[in-house]
Design a protein around this motif. Structure first.
Motif, short mmCIF file in Angstrom:
data_model
loop_
_atom_site.label_atom_id
_atom_site.label_comp_id
_atom_site.label_asym_id
_atom_site.label_seq_id
_atom_site.Cartn_x
_atom_site.Cartn_y
_atom_site.Cartn_z
N ASP A 75 0.82 -1.21 0.00
CA ASP A 75 0.00 0.00 0.00
C ASP A 75 0.86 1.26 0.00
N ASN A 76 2.16 1.10 -0.22
CA ASN A 76 3.09 2.24 -0.19
C ASN A 76 4.16 2.13 -1.28
N LEU A 77 3.73 1.85 -2.50
CA LEU A 77 4.66 1.59 -3.59
C LEU A 77 5.65 2.74 -3.81
N ASP A 78 5.17 3.97 -3.80
CA ASP A 78 6.05 5.11 -4.04
C ASP A 78 7.13 5.21 -2.96
N GLU A 79 6.75 4.99 -1.71
CA GLU A 79 7.72 5.04 -0.61
C GLU A 79 8.77 3.94 -0.78
N PHE A 93 0.93 -4.40 -16.28
CA PHE A 93 -0.06 -5.25 -15.63
C PHE A 93 -1.29 -4.39 -15.34
N PRO A 94 -2.36 -4.51 -16.16
CA PRO A 94 -3.54 -3.66 -15.99
C PRO A 94 -4.11 -3.74 -14.57
N GLY A 95 -4.45 -2.58 -14.05
CA GLY A 95 -5.06 -2.49 -12.72
C GLY A 95 -4.07 -2.34 -11.59
N TYR A 96 -2.77 -2.38 -11.90
CA TYR A 96 -1.74 -2.28 -10.88
C TYR A 96 -0.62 -1.36 -11.32
N ARG A 97 -0.04 -0.69 -10.36
CA ARG A 97 1.27 -0.07 -10.52
C ARG A 97 2.24 -1.05 -9.90
N GLU A 110 8.70 -8.65 -7.01
CA GLU A 110 7.73 -7.74 -7.62
C GLU A 110 6.88 -7.14 -6.51
N LEU A 111 6.74 -5.81 -6.52
CA LEU A 111 5.88 -5.12 -5.57
C LEU A 111 4.76 -4.46 -6.37
N LEU A 112 3.52 -4.77 -5.99
CA LEU A 112 2.35 -4.27 -6.74
C LEU A 112 1.42 -3.47 -5.82
#
Length: 115
Positions: A75-79, A93-97, A110-112
């Motif tokens: 829940d903190n991909l950017d961090e 991957f549609p629906g995910y960053r 892989e972190l989604l």
């Protein structure tokens, strides 16, 4: 019949436990869990988080896999992208960053995060 997923085991080189603790507990926020005494003699380290258990076992002659990986929902991909050097973004991957990173011994992760 399979009822649940219990754990994933990744390999790591001897002596890497301190670096693995810094990464998996310190950065990714998993909790280290004690290994049973007989298994602790082999080295390695185990971690647990919500719905996740990860075991890192010591392997003689360890070589990290190039493509094989596992994926964590976060829940903190950017961090995390800022905290982990060499993070590679991917928008296929549609629906995910998502980003791909490597742990301190070279295991691919892989972190989604859902969009």
């Amino acid at each position: 019949m399979i009822v649940a997923f219990h754990h994933v085991l990744l390999a790591a080189p001897a002596g890497s436990e301190p670096r693995l603790r810094e990464f998996y507990a310190g950065i990714l926020g998993l909790t280290e869990v004690p290994k049973p005494p007989e298994l602790a003699k082999r080295g390695g380290v185990w971690f647990r988080g919500p719905g996740v258990e990860l075991h890192l076992g010591i392997e003689e002659g360890f070589e990290p896999p190039q493509k094989a990986h596992f994926a964590f929902l976060v829940d903190n991909l950017d961090e995390l992208a800022q905290l982990i050097p060499g993070a590679i973004p991917d928008d296929l991957f549609p629906g995910y960053r998502r980003i791909y990173v490597k742990d301190p011994v070279g295991n691919r992760i892989e972190l989604l995060q859902p969009v």
